[in-house]
Design a protein around this motif. Structure first.
Motif, PDB file in Angstrom:
ATOM      1  N   PRO A  24      42.270  29.471  61.355  1.00  0.00           N
ATOM      2  CA  PRO A  24      42.792  28.062  61.796  1.00  0.00           C
ATOM      3  C   PRO A  24      42.516  27.825  63.191  1.00  0.00           C
ATOM      4  CG  PRO A  24      44.557  29.554  60.711  1.00  0.00           C
ATOM      5  CD  PRO A  24      43.377  30.241  61.206  1.00  0.00           C
ATOM      6  N   GLY A  25      41.885  26.814  63.827  1.00  0.00           N
ATOM      7  CA  GLY A  25      41.644  26.335  64.897  1.00  0.00           C
ATOM      8  C   GLY A  25      40.438  26.886  65.333  1.00  0.00           C
ATOM      9  N   SER A  26      39.581  27.399  64.494  1.00  0.00           N
ATOM     10  CA  SER A  26      38.305  28.033  65.113  1.00  0.00           C
ATOM     11  C   SER A  26      37.425  27.067  65.903  1.00  0.00           C
ATOM     12  CB  SER A  26      37.538  28.671  63.965  1.00  0.00           C
ATOM     13  OG  SER A  26      38.434  29.466  63.220  1.00  0.00           O
ATOM     14  N   PHE A  27      37.166  25.839  65.279  1.00  0.00           N
ATOM     15  CA  PHE A  27      36.297  24.851  65.863  1.00  0.00           C
ATOM     16  C   PHE A  27      36.860  23.648  65.664  1.00  0.00           C
ATOM     17  CE2 PHE A  27      34.589  26.490  62.128  1.00  0.00           C
ATOM     18  CZ  PHE A  27      34.372  25.588  61.395  1.00  0.00           C
ATOM     19  N   THR A  28      36.176  22.701  66.211  1.00  0.00           N
ATOM     20  CA  THR A  28      36.460  21.239  66.102  1.00  0.00           C
ATOM     21  C   THR A  28      35.985  20.753  64.732  1.00  0.00           C
ATOM     22  OG1 THR A  28      36.587  20.820  68.535  1.00  0.00           O
ATOM     23  CG2 THR A  28      36.004  18.936  66.977  1.00  0.00           C
ATOM     24  N   GLY A  29      36.989  20.184  63.958  1.00  0.00           N
ATOM     25  CA  GLY A  29      36.722  19.662  62.552  1.00  0.00           C
ATOM     26  C   GLY A  29      36.773  20.651  61.406  1.00  0.00           C
ATOM     27  N   ALA A  30      37.350  21.969  61.921  1.00  0.00           N
ATOM     28  CA  ALA A  30      37.488  22.965  60.908  1.00  0.00           C
ATOM     29  C   ALA A  30      38.782  22.456  60.044  1.00  0.00           C
ATOM     30  CB  ALA A  30      38.031  24.318  61.563  1.00  0.00           C
ATOM     31  N   GLN A  31      38.871  22.892  59.028  1.00  0.00           N
ATOM     32  CA  GLN A  31      39.927  22.441  57.979  1.00  0.00           C
ATOM     33  C   GLN A  31      41.290  23.277  58.477  1.00  0.00           C
ATOM     34  OE1 GLN A  31      39.433  22.756  53.790  1.00  0.00           O
ATOM     35  NE2 GLN A  31      40.874  24.340  53.505  1.00  0.00           N
ATOM     36  N   ARG A  32      42.308  22.295  58.576  1.00  0.00           N
ATOM     37  CA  ARG A  32      43.420  22.900  59.037  1.00  0.00           C
ATOM     38  C   ARG A  32      43.937  24.075  58.111  1.00  0.00           C
ATOM     39  NH1 ARG A  32      48.871  19.432  60.546  1.00  0.00           N
ATOM     40  NH2 ARG A  32      50.024  21.142  61.177  1.00  0.00           N
ATOM     41  N   GLY A  33      44.443  25.074  58.789  1.00  0.00           N
ATOM     42  CA  GLY A  33      44.839  26.641  58.258  1.00  0.00           C
ATOM     43  C   GLY A  33      43.685  27.429  57.937  1.00  0.00           C
ATOM     44  N   GLY A  34      42.627  27.124  58.162  1.00  0.00           N
ATOM     45  CA  GLY A  34      41.423  28.045  57.927  1.00  0.00           C
ATOM     46  C   GLY A  34      40.975  27.734  56.657  1.00  0.00           C
ATOM     47  N   LYS A  35      39.909  28.657  56.293  1.00  0.00           N
ATOM     48  CA  LYS A  35      38.974  28.588  55.151  1.00  0.00           C
ATOM     49  C   LYS A  35      38.454  29.752  54.641  1.00  0.00           C
ATOM     50  CE  LYS A  35      35.058  26.020  53.042  1.00  0.00           C
ATOM     51  NZ  LYS A  35      34.288  27.017  52.690  1.00  0.00           N
ATOM     52  N   PRO A  36      38.717  30.142  53.461  1.00  0.00           N
ATOM     53  CA  PRO A  36      38.036  31.519  53.048  1.00  0.00           C
ATOM     54  C   PRO A  36      36.394  31.363  52.795  1.00  0.00           C
ATOM     55  CG  PRO A  36      38.930  30.515  51.185  1.00  0.00           C
ATOM     56  CD  PRO A  36      39.330  29.685  52.403  1.00  0.00           C
ATOM     57  N   GLY A  37      35.811  32.701  53.224  1.00  0.00           N
ATOM     58  CA  GLY A  37      34.251  32.311  52.908  1.00  0.00           C
ATOM     59  C   GLY A  37      33.863  32.961  51.602  1.00  0.00           C
ATOM     60  N   LEU A  38      32.572  32.932  51.321  1.00  0.00           N
ATOM     61  CA  LEU A  38      31.936  33.400  49.955  1.00  0.00           C
ATOM     62  C   LEU A  38      32.598  34.830  49.630  1.00  0.00           C
ATOM     63  CD1 LEU A  38      28.438  32.012  49.743  1.00  0.00           C
ATOM     64  CD2 LEU A  38      30.593  31.108  48.850  1.00  0.00           C
ATOM     65  N   LEU A  39      32.571  35.843  50.600  1.00  0.00           N
ATOM     66  CA  LEU A  39      32.849  37.249  50.643  1.00  0.00           C
ATOM     67  C   LEU A  39      34.197  37.316  50.002  1.00  0.00           C
ATOM     68  CD1 LEU A  39      31.372  38.819  53.724  1.00  0.00           C
ATOM     69  CD2 LEU A  39      30.439  39.049  51.255  1.00  0.00           C
ATOM     70  N   GLU A  40      35.151  36.456  50.471  1.00  0.00           N
ATOM     71  CA  GLU A  40      36.624  36.525  49.964  1.00  0.00           C
ATOM     72  C   GLU A  40      36.800  36.061  48.448  1.00  0.00           C
ATOM     73  OE1 GLU A  40      40.013  35.690  52.980  1.00  0.00           O
ATOM     74  OE2 GLU A  40      38.367  35.094  54.093  1.00  0.00           O
ATOM     75  N   LEU A  41      36.010  34.877  48.383  1.00  0.00           N
ATOM     76  CA  LEU A  41      36.068  34.046  46.959  1.00  0.00           C
ATOM     77  C   LEU A  41      35.431  34.875  45.956  1.00  0.00           C
ATOM     78  CD1 LEU A  41      34.835  30.628  48.241  1.00  0.00           C
ATOM     79  CD2 LEU A  41      37.271  31.130  47.614  1.00  0.00           C
ATOM     80  N   ALA A  42      34.624  35.808  46.320  1.00  0.00           N
ATOM     81  CA  ALA A  42      33.693  36.577  45.378  1.00  0.00           C
ATOM     82  C   ALA A  42      34.363  37.968  45.072  1.00  0.00           C
ATOM     83  CB  ALA A  42      32.192  36.370  45.646  1.00  0.00           C
ATOM     84  N   HIS A  43      35.323  38.435  45.525  1.00  0.00           N
ATOM     85  CA  HIS A  43      36.263  39.421  45.542  1.00  0.00           C
ATOM     86  C   HIS A  43      36.153  39.979  44.157  1.00  0.00           C
ATOM     87  CE1 HIS A  43      38.782  42.789  46.556  1.00  0.00           C
ATOM     88  NE2 HIS A  43      39.779  42.507  45.687  1.00  0.00           N
ATOM     89  N   GLY A  44      35.539  41.121  44.168  1.00  0.00           N
ATOM     90  CA  GLY A  44      35.595  41.937  42.565  1.00  0.00           C
ATOM     91  C   GLY A  44      34.052  41.629  42.293  1.00  0.00           C
ATOM     92  N   GLY A  45      33.352  40.650  42.641  1.00  0.00           N
ATOM     93  CA  GLY A  45      32.066  40.240  42.077  1.00  0.00           C
ATOM     94  C   GLY A  45      30.872  40.406  42.746  1.00  0.00           C
ATOM     95  N   THR A  46      29.916  39.391  42.793  1.00  0.00           N
ATOM     96  CA  THR A  46      28.603  39.501  43.643  1.00  0.00           C
ATOM     97  C   THR A  46      28.502  38.351  44.400  1.00  0.00           C
ATOM     98  OG1 THR A  46      27.772  40.720  41.427  1.00  0.00           O
ATOM     99  CG2 THR A  46      26.219  39.615  43.062  1.00  0.00           C
TER     100      THR A  46
ATOM    101  N   ASP B 197      32.776  39.851  34.459  1.00  0.00           N
ATOM    102  CA  ASP B 197      33.907  39.067  34.392  1.00  0.00           C
ATOM    103  C   ASP B 197      34.145  38.239  35.918  1.00  0.00           C
ATOM    104  OD1 ASP B 197      34.697  41.391  35.267  1.00  0.00           O
ATOM    105  OD2 ASP B 197      36.490  41.211  33.926  1.00  0.00           O
ATOM    106  N   LYS B 198      33.623  38.785  36.887  1.00  0.00           N
ATOM    107  CA  LYS B 198      33.983  38.330  38.256  1.00  0.00           C
ATOM    108  C   LYS B 198      33.183  37.267  39.008  1.00  0.00           C
ATOM    109  CE  LYS B 198      37.540  40.971  38.489  1.00  0.00           C
ATOM    110  NZ  LYS B 198      39.135  40.439  38.263  1.00  0.00           N
ATOM    111  N   PRO B 199      33.203  36.673  40.055  1.00  0.00           N
ATOM    112  CA  PRO B 199      32.528  35.492  40.386  1.00  0.00           C
ATOM    113  C   PRO B 199      31.107  36.164  40.711  1.00  0.00           C
ATOM    114  CG  PRO B 199      34.527  35.376  41.456  1.00  0.00           C
ATOM    115  CD  PRO B 199      34.438  36.735  40.713  1.00  0.00           C
ATOM    116  N   PHE B 200      30.284  35.153  40.734  1.00  0.00           N
ATOM    117  CA  PHE B 200      28.798  35.287  41.151  1.00  0.00           C
ATOM    118  C   PHE B 200      28.711  33.929  41.973  1.00  0.00           C
ATOM    119  CE2 PHE B 200      24.357  34.070  41.097  1.00  0.00           C
ATOM    120  CZ  PHE B 200      23.617  35.179  41.549  1.00  0.00           C
ATOM    121  N   LEU B 201      28.656  34.257  43.473  1.00  0.00           N
ATOM    122  CA  LEU B 201      28.499  33.095  44.256  1.00  0.00           C
ATOM    123  C   LEU B 201      27.154  33.162  45.154  1.00  0.00           C
ATOM    124  CD1 LEU B 201      32.040  32.476  45.492  1.00  0.00           C
ATOM    125  CD2 LEU B 201      30.794  31.240  43.660  1.00  0.00           C
ATOM    126  N   ALA B 202      26.406  32.074  45.490  1.00  0.00           N
ATOM    127  CA  ALA B 202      25.062  32.357  46.159  1.00  0.00           C
ATOM    128  C   ALA B 202      25.255  31.615  47.390  1.00  0.00           C
ATOM    129  CB  ALA B 202      24.067  31.615  45.404  1.00  0.00           C
TER     130      ALA B 202
END
Length: 513
Positions: free
Chosen positions: A277-299, A252-257
């Motif tokens: 935030p501010g990691s590199f030019t063109g990065a989304q302001r405020g930062g961005k979560p990666g697949l590991l955070e998005l898939a918390h509890g899943g695969t 019932d949790k996310p599966f992201l590839a």
């Protein structure tokens, strides 16, 4: 007591209705006018006195009905709104045109660590520790791109919906701020990407290799450990990974590839681990979560893991060891609960031997292993897969269903299928789109670019010259006859005598009766 008065709207009627109550010295604590209704809250009104009041109100021109009600409509709306806000799992804040919190739901209060009433009047920028947030909201008319912010140490994606009075058609009166945690975003992303994916029932095939694979996969799916899926290109490794996820406690949790071969190293790192935030030019302001955070509890499924760079291998190894990582350009350690399933068509042991793949990472990934069999080892499944793909291709092409001829089936069975199931699906799709008939013949498969191999490979294993020659002749004639269905046409194609071809066709029973 509360009453509802139904009236025919006219100038001054509400004033006359309230005058009747005032004449009876009734204290009115609430009035809501919504023509053709007026709702009145008079706590001192005795139910026994309602008939007399009804008669007095009906004497007012335009009053049609008087009835007792249990609750004022505004109170009912507030109760419903409170229940709705309390039921929302995501934190929600309503702010005024100055960026100060007016209403907060229970989820927002829990995250902030204070009561709902304590959030009232708090400046939004001060709440998130970002003084520029309020100014950006007001300057943008409460229309800004989604951005990430941190509330009480937790990252959230901020979604802003302006509150506009459509009747006034002026500037926004404020906004509704919805906060999405990375895991909640991952659930939505999973629902969009994998809405039609299923479990092991979606893996077609009943041949002995596939029955063995499904039985083993069902056992390893329930084990909380990294899983490595090996197999040639096109054997359905991602489908197997998804089926294992659906059969696991994380279903019932996310599966992201992430396809490690499809993105460059720097992009793969930010996709997997996110960035600050501010990691590199063109990065989304405020930062961005990666697949590991998005898939918390899943695969998280890492396809083509053998293509991962040495740097990413080291960072992934660290995550597998203790479940912690840092975003690109970040300083804060984060921990998530994610199962990693990886897949590759490459020989990882050979890559370990030549030092192109980390040995310690190989052993961390290779706790549980599945081998996806190539299509050439699944002869019993080829025709059933082909029929399935024909049905799907006909539906996509919006044409009547068609069937395979015996010659086409024999050609499919004779092919080596280096591209496995993916190649078979592509061959069938091209053949269906290029053919208009009710049957798919071997010639249609040839035209589709399948380059079908004749069943002549047995000649390589023949023990005698005569046997090899007969095997070659039989396979060649069976392959060409559907395209040149007469002895004369076939003789012209092979530039030989009609009599010899006719004799060979009789000898090998071609065409089959």
């Amino acid at each position: 007591m509360r009453i509802e008065v139904l009236f025919t709207d006219r100038v001054g009627i509400a004033h006359e209705i309230l005058a009747v109550l005032a004449a009876r010295r009734l204290n009115v604590v609430g009035v809501e006018v919504d023509p053709p209704h007026i709702h009145i809250d008079a706590p001192g009104l005795d139910p026994a006195a309602l008939p007399a009041l009804d008669a007095a109100l009906r004497a007012v021109a335009g009053v049609r009905r008087v009835a007792a009600i249990d609750m004022m409509p505004g109170t009912r709306r507030r109760l419903h709104l409170d229940a709705l806000l309390a039921a929302l799992p995501d934190p929600v804040l309503a702010v005024d045109r100055g960026g100060r919190v007016v209403v907060a739901n229970a989820a927002a209060a829990r995250v902030a660590g204070v009561s709902e009433s304590a959030l009232s009047g708090v400046d939004l920028g001060a709440l998130f520790g970002d003084p520029g947030l309020t100014a950006d909201l007001i300057a943008g008319g409460f229309r800004i791109a989604n951005r990430e912010a941190t509330l009480n140490g937790q990252p959230f994606l901020i979604d802003v919906t302006p509150i506009i009075d459509l009747k006034a058609a002026g500037e926004p009166e404020g906004a509704v701020i919805t906060l999405f945690a990375p895991a909640r975003l991952g659930e939505r992303l999973d629902a969009l990407q994998n809405f039609d994916e299923g479990g092991f029932d979606k893996i077609l095939g009943d041949s002995p290799p596939m029955r063995g694979l499904k039985a083993r996969a069902a056992r390893v799916a329930a084990v909380e450990a990294p899983l490595l899926i090996l197999g040639e290109t096109g054997t359905g490794k991602e489908l197997i990974a998804h089926a294992c996820h659906r059969a696991s406690p994380r279903a019932d949790k996310p599966f992201l590839a992430l396809n490690c071969a499809a993105v460059p190293e720097n992009l793969a790192e930010s996709e997997l681990f996110g960035y600050a935030p501010g990691s590199f030019t063109g990065a989304q302001r405020g930062g961005k979560p990666g697949l590991l955070e998005l898939a918390h509890g899943g695969t998280v499924f890492l396809d083509e893991i053998g293509e991962m760079s040495a740097y990413l291998q080291a960072k992934l190894l660290r995550f597998l060891n203790d479940g912690s990582f840092r975003r690109v350009g970040g300083e804060r350690e984060q921990k998530v609960d994610v199962r990693v399933i990886s897949a590759t068509h490459r020989a990882l042991e050979a890559m370990v031997a030549d030092h192109s793949f980390r040995e310690d990472l190989f052993y961390r990934l290779n706790v549980l292993t599945l081998h996806a069999p190539p299509l050439r080892e699944r002869g019993d499944d080829i025709l059933s897969l082909a029929r399935h793909f024909i049905g799907r291709a006909c539906a996509q092409a919006r044409r009547p269903p068609c069937r395979l001829t015996n010659a086409a089936g024999a050609a499919l069975l004779a092919n080596r299928w280096p591209g496995n199931v993916r190649q078979l699906e592509n061959v069938i799709f091209r053949a269906v789109t290029m053919s208009d008939g009710a049957f798919l013949d071997a010639a249609d498969l040839e035209l589709a670019g399948a380059h079908m191999a004749a069943a002549v490979d047995v000649a390589e294993d023949a023990e005698a010259w005569e046997t090899a020659v007969e095997s070659f002749e039989r396979g060649l004639l069976r392959r060409l006859y559907p395209r040149f269905p007469s002895s004369r046409k076939l003789a012209a194609r092979l530039q030989t005598s009609h009599t010899m071809i006719a004799n060979k066709l009789r000898k090998y029973g071609i065409p089959e009766r």
